[in-house]
Design a protein around this motif. Structure first.
Motif, mmCIF file in Angstrom:
data_model
loop_
_atom_site.group_PDB
_atom_site.id
_atom_site.type_symbol
_atom_site.label_atom_id
_atom_site.label_comp_id
_atom_site.label_asym_id
_atom_site.label_seq_id
_atom_site.Cartn_x
_atom_site.Cartn_y
_atom_site.Cartn_z
ATOM 1 N N UNK A 102 0.823 -1.208 0.000
ATOM 2 C CA UNK A 102 0.000 0.000 0.000
ATOM 3 C C UNK A 102 0.858 1.258 0.000
ATOM 4 N N UNK A 103 1.948 1.246 0.804
ATOM 5 C CA UNK A 103 2.844 2.409 0.841
ATOM 6 C C UNK A 103 3.476 2.650 -0.527
ATOM 7 N N UNK A 104 3.962 1.564 -1.108
ATOM 8 C CA UNK A 104 4.606 1.717 -2.419
ATOM 9 C C UNK A 104 3.586 2.099 -3.489
ATOM 10 N N UNK A 105 2.342 1.627 -3.348
ATOM 11 C CA UNK A 105 1.289 2.019 -4.289
ATOM 12 C C UNK A 105 0.991 3.502 -4.179
ATOM 13 N N UNK A 106 0.965 4.017 -2.953
ATOM 14 C CA UNK A 106 0.774 5.456 -2.756
ATOM 15 C C UNK A 106 1.938 6.243 -3.340
ATOM 16 N N UNK A 107 3.159 5.717 -3.153
ATOM 17 C CA UNK A 107 4.333 6.362 -3.761
ATOM 18 C C UNK A 107 4.188 6.377 -5.285
ATOM 19 N N UNK A 108 3.690 5.261 -5.802
ATOM 20 C CA UNK A 108 3.505 5.167 -7.252
ATOM 21 C C UNK A 108 2.499 6.207 -7.736
ATOM 22 N N UNK A 109 1.415 6.401 -6.953
ATOM 23 C CA UNK A 109 0.427 7.418 -7.312
ATOM 24 C C UNK A 109 1.052 8.804 -7.322
ATOM 25 N N UNK A 110 1.880 9.084 -6.289
ATOM 26 C CA UNK A 110 2.529 10.398 -6.211
ATOM 27 C C UNK A 110 3.453 10.614 -7.397
ATOM 28 N N UNK A 111 4.203 9.561 -7.745
ATOM 29 C CA UNK A 111 5.096 9.661 -8.908
ATOM 30 C C UNK A 111 4.277 9.879 -10.178
ATOM 31 N N UNK A 112 3.145 9.145 -10.286
ATOM 32 C CA UNK A 112 2.285 9.289 -11.459
ATOM 33 C C UNK A 112 1.728 10.707 -11.556
ATOM 34 N N UNK A 113 1.304 11.259 -10.409
ATOM 35 C CA UNK A 113 0.768 12.625 -10.402
ATOM 36 C C UNK A 113 1.845 13.625 -10.806
ATOM 37 N N UNK A 114 3.064 13.416 -10.270
ATOM 38 C CA UNK A 114 4.181 14.311 -10.619
ATOM 39 C C UNK A 114 4.514 14.177 -12.097
ATOM 40 N N UNK A 115 4.477 12.937 -12.584
ATOM 41 C CA UNK A 115 4.751 12.693 -14.009
ATOM 42 C C UNK A 115 3.730 13.401 -14.887
ATOM 43 N N UNK A 116 2.439 13.303 -14.509
ATOM 44 C CA UNK A 116 1.387 13.951 -15.289
ATOM 45 C C UNK A 116 1.520 15.470 -15.242
ATOM 46 N N UNK A 117 1.907 16.002 -14.048
ATOM 47 C CA UNK A 117 2.094 17.451 -13.929
ATOM 48 C C UNK A 117 3.211 17.921 -14.846
#
Length: 736
Positions: A102-117
C-alpha cells in the motif's frame, strides 16, 4: 482518464454524431433501450474496430489506462464458456506485506501525479512554442514573402509555402554571409537573371575617328595656294586674282590656240611663264589637297556606313544596351557636319587659293564613341553573366535572402531568443519527465513483484460467496475449478450450476465477478494497475432487491473514485432504468451537485441518436418526472413519441385518482377531433380499452404535436388539476 468521446457514422449515430466533452471522474448516461448505449461501451472497449473509423476517443495527457467494460458482451464472453477466469487479489499476505504494498502504491500514485504534472507543463511549453512558430510563420509570410513575391519570386522557389519559407528565412539568417545590396540593384539584376535565360550579345564594333580628325586639322585647308611670284605673268594673275581660273584653263591648252579667246596667242614664252608660275610647290600642294580630300571623304563615308549599320542592328535587338535615341541624334548631327565639310573640300580643290575652315566633328565623334563604349561595358557585364549564369544566379539568390534577413533581422532575433528559451525549458522538463517515467516503471515493477508473492484467487472466491449468501442466493456458490486459475459455479449437491441459473442469477453473479475484477486482475501483475470502468445496464434482469444491492456496490466504487482511493480513476455508467439511475446517482439530501460528476441523456428520434448534456445537474428524479421532462424537451419532435409520453403521464396520474371514466372526460370536449385525441390519450386509464386506443393510435399519428399538447393540457384543466400541470411544466402565474 478519458476526456472526450466523439462517436458517429455507426449504428444509430449519423454523420454528425454525438460528443461527450469534459468527462469527469464519474459520468452517468441515461438512455432508453436501443438508443446506442452498448455501441458506446463497445467503442470504449475496442476503438480499433474498423466500424468506428469515424469516431474518436481522447485520453487525458494522451495516457491511456486499462478499460474494464461490463455489458452484454462481457456477460456472454465470461459466463458462456462454463467457467470463469480467476481474479487475483491480495490473499494470504501479512499485515506488514500489505502495508508495504500500500505504501509503495501510494508512492507510485505520487510519482504518477508528478509525471502527469510534468507532462502537462511540457505540453504547455510545446504549445507555447508552436504558437510562437505559427505566429512567426504567418507574419513572415505576410510581411516578407507577400511584399517581395513579385520582385523575387524566382529566388523563393522551393520555399513557396508558409512553413518552408519560415524555415528558409531562419536558415539564411544563420548561414548567409553575402554582401548586402540595395533593393533597386537586386531588382535590376533579377530582371536580367530571373527572366528568360540570357543569351550572349555581340559587342558593338569600335569606330576610329583619329585619322579623320587629323585630316580636319591639317594646315593645308587654310593655306592660300598660288603660283610662283617672280614670273612676269604672276603680277597680272595675282592682281586679277585668277590663280584658280588660270590653273583650270591649263588643262585646255593643246597648241598655240588660246582656250579662252580661241586666238593663236599662245607662244612658247607664254607657255613657259604659265608653267613657271605653277611650279612644283604649287603642284605638290594641289596633289596633297586632292589626296587629303579623297581620303577624308572615304574615311568619313566608311565610318558613317558603319554607324548606320550599328544603328539598324541595335534597333532590331530587344536587349540592346545602346542608348539608341541619343546615338541616332548624334549620328544625324555627324552626317550633317560631314556633308558640310565635303562641300568645303570640293570648293577648296576647285579654288586652292581660298582658305577654308572645316567643321570639327570631334564633339559628335566623341559622343558616339562614348555611347558605344558604354554599351560595350554593359554588354561585357551581360556576357559575363551569361558565361557564369549558374554562379551569378546563385549569388543573386544569396544576395536577395541576405537582403530579406537584414530587413527583418529584429523580428528574427526576437523569435530566436524566445524559441531558444522555450527549447531549453522543454529540454529540462522533458529530461525530468523521462526520469519520472523511469522511476515509475521501476517502482511499478517492484510492486508487481511483491504482488506475485502475496496475491491469490481465493479472496475473490470468498468475497463473491459472501455477497451471494448475504442477499439470499443460497443454492449455489463459486468454487475453484480443477484447472488452476479458474472458477466454477456449483450447486449444494456438487453439480455444475451454469446451465440451470436464471437470467437474473447469471446477471448478478457475472456482475459480482466484474466487481472483483475491478479490484484485482487476471494475472498477478495486473492487481494494482490504474483503470477506467464502463458499466452498461448492470440490472436489466434483476428484481428490486438486487437492484438496491448493485447500486450500493457501485456507489461504494463512486465514493472511492471521488476520494481518490484505490486504483479506479474513472467510471462511465450507462443505464435505461430510471429507478436504478436515481438510486445510484443519489448523493445525499443536502448536496445537489458534485464537481466530479456529469450527467447526459441519450435520445433516439427518427432512428438517429442525439445527446443532451446536463453537466452536474441530475436530470432524473423519478420515472414520472422524467416523462414530464421528456415532454418539455425541444429535442422530442416525433408525434408518436409525444403521444406515447402523454398517455403514460395520464395513466400514472389518473390511476391515483381513480374516479374518471373515459366518457366523463371525452364529453367535456366540444369538437369531434378533440374528443378523438382525448380518447387516444386516456384510453389506458381503464383496463380493456387498448383495442380502441390502438386503432386511434394509428389513425391520429399524423396530427400535429401542438394539437396533442392543447388537448393534453385541457384534460388537466377540465378535471380541475391545472395547478399540477403548471407545476410539472414549470409554469408560473406570469407565464400561464
Amino acid at each position: 482518464m478519458i476526456k472526450n468521446i466523439n462517436i458517429k457514422n455507426v449504428a444509430t449515430y449519423d454523420n454528425q454524431g454525438v460528443q461527450f466533452d469534459d468527462l469527469k471522474k464519474v459520468n452517468f448516461i441515461y438512455g432508453a433501450n436501443g438508443c446506442g448505449k452498448t455501441t458506446i461501451s463497445n467503442f470504449i472497449y475496442d476503438n480499433s474496430n474498423p466500424k468506428f473509423n469515424s469516431s474518436s476517443l481522447v485520453w487525458q495527457n494522451d495516457f491511456p489506462l486499462k478499460v474494464l467494460v461490463y455489458n452484454k458482451e462481457f456477460r456472454e464472453k465470461n459466463f458462456g464458456k462454463g467457467k470463469l477466469n480467476g481474479v487475483f487479489t491480495l490473499g494470504e499476505a501479512t499485515a506488514e506485506q500489505i502495508k508495504v504494498i500500500e505504501q509503495k502504491t501510494e508512492e507510485l500514485k505520487a510519482i504518477k501525479a508528478d509525471e502527469q504534472q510534468k507532462r502537462e507543463t511540457l505540453d504547455k511549453q510545446k504549445k507555447t512554442k508552436d504558437e510562437l512558430e505559427n505566429s512567426f510563420k504567418e507574419t513572415t509570410w505576410t510581411k516578407v514573402f507577400k511584399k517581395y513575391e513579385t520582385s523575387f519570386r524566382e529566388a523563393f522557389q522551393g520555399s513557396m509555402h508558409k512553413e518552408t519559407f519560415k524555415n528558409r528565412l531562419l536558415q539564411e539568417a544563420e548561414s548567409n554571409y553575402a554582401q548586402i545590396e540595395t533593393f533597386e540593384n537586386l531588382k535590376e539584376k533579377a530582371e536580367t537573371i530571373f527572366g528568360e535565360q540570357p543569351q550572349r550579345i555581340d559587342p558593338i564594333s569600335q569606330i576610329s575617328f583619329d585619322r579623320i580628325l587629323e585630316i580636319e586639322t591639317n594646315d593645308i585647308w587654310k593655306k592660300i595656294i598660288v603660283g610662283k611670284a617672280d614670273v612676269d605673268i604672276a603680277k597680272l594673275i595675282q592682281k586679277l586674282n585668277i590663280n584658280d581660273w588660270v590653273n583650270q584653263g591649263r588643262d585646255y591648252i593643246q597648241d598655240d590656240t588660246c582656250p579662252f579667246c580661241q586666238e593663236k596667242t599662245i607662244t612658247k614664252d607664254f607657255k613657259s611663264q604659265i608653267e613657271g608660275f605653277f611650279d612644283e610647290t604649287y603642284l605638290n600642294d594641289i596633289k596633297q589637297l586632292k589626296e587629303l580630300k579623297n581620303e577624308y571623304h572615304s574615311l568619313t563615308q566608311n565610318d558613317i556606313n558603319q554607324l548606320n549599320t550599328i544603328e539598324a542592328n541595335q534597333k532590331s535587338l530587344s536587349n540592346s544596351k545602346l542608348d539608341i535615341d541619343k546615338f541616332s541624334a548624334y549620328l544625324k548631327t555627324l552626317i550633317s557636319q560631314n556633308t558640310a565639310n565635303n562641300e568645303f573640300l570640293i570648293n577648296k580643290v576647285k579654288e586652292p587659293s581660298r582658305s577654308i575652315e572645316l567643321i570639327s566633328i570631334k564633339e559628335q565623334a566623341d559622343l558616339v564613341v562614348e555611347l558605344i563604349n558604354q554599351a560595350n561595358s554593359e554588354i561585357k557585364i551581360h556576357n559575363d553573366i551569361v558565361t557564369n549564369y549558374t554562379t551569378e544566379r546563385s549569388n543573386l539568390i544569396k544576395a536577395i535572402w541576405k537582403f530579406l534577413v537584414e530587413e527583418y533581422k529584429n523580428e528574427i532575433s526576437q523569435f530566436n531568443s524566445k524559441k531558444n528559451g522555450l527549447d531549453k525549458g522543454i529540454t529540462i522538463i522533458d529530461t525530468k519527465y523521462k526520469a519520472k517515467i523511469a522511476e515509475y516503471k521501476t517502482l511499478d515493477a517492484e510492486i508487481k513483484h511483491l504482488n506475485k508473492n502475496v496475491t491469490s484467487i481465493q479472496p475473490t472466491i470468498d468475497e463473491i460467496n459472501r455477497i451471494l449468501k448475504s442477499y439470499g442466493f443460497l443454492n449455489f456458490e463459486i468454487v475453484p475449478a480443477q484447472e488452476g486459475g479458474f472458477y466454477r459455479i456449483q450447486r449444494e449437491d456438487g453439480t455444475v450450476a451454469e446451465t440451470t441459473l436464471s437470467e437474473g442469477e447469471t446477471t448478478f453473479i457475472t456482475f459480482l465477478y466484474y466487481l472483483q475484477l475491478t479490484k484485482g486482475g487476471i494475472s498477478e501483475v495486473e492487481v494494482n494497475n490504474e483503470r477506467v470502468l464502463v458499466i452498461d445496464d448492470p440490472i436489466s434482469s434483476l428484481d428490486s432487491n438486487v437492484l438496491f444491492v448493485v447500486s450500493t456496490l457501485i456507489k461504494d466504487i463512486i465514493k472511492q473514485i471521488k476520494e481518490d482511493r484505490g486504483n479506479i480513476r474513472q467510471l462511465i455508467l450507462l443505464t435505461h432504468n430510471v429507478y436504478f439511475h436515481k438510486e445510484v446517482s443519489f448523493i445525499d439530501g443536502r448536496t445537489k451537485t458534485c464537481s466530479k460528476t456529469n450527467f447526459w441523456i441519450l435520445r433516439k428520434n427518427d432512428k438517429v441518436t442525439t445527446l443532451q448534456s446536463f453537466k452536474m445537474g441530475n436530470p432524473i428524479q423519478s420515472s414520472y418526472e422524467l416523462l414530464w421532462q421528456e415532454l418539455k424537451s425541444e429535442e422530442v419532435k416525433s408525434t408518436l413519441t409525444v403521444q406515447n409520453i402523454m398517455r403514460r403521464i395520464i395513466e400514472n396520474y389518473f390511476k391515483l385518482l381513480g374516479k374518471y371514466g373515459d366518457d366523463d372526460l371525452i364529453l367535456k370536449f366540444a369538437t369531434k377531433e378533440e374528443q378523438e385525441i382525448c380518447r387516444s390519450l386516456i384510453s389506458w386509464i381503464n383496463d380493456g380499452s387498448h383495442s380502441i386506443n390502438d386503432d386511434l393510435y394509428v389513425e391520429l399519428q399524423d396530427r400535429t404535436i401542438e394539437t396533442y399538447k392543447k388537448v393534453f393540457k385541457d384534460i388537466f384543466v377540465l378535471t380541475k388539476h391545472e395547478e399540477h400541470y403548471n407545476m410539472m411544466m414549470n409554469l408560473t402565474k406570469e407565464t400561464v
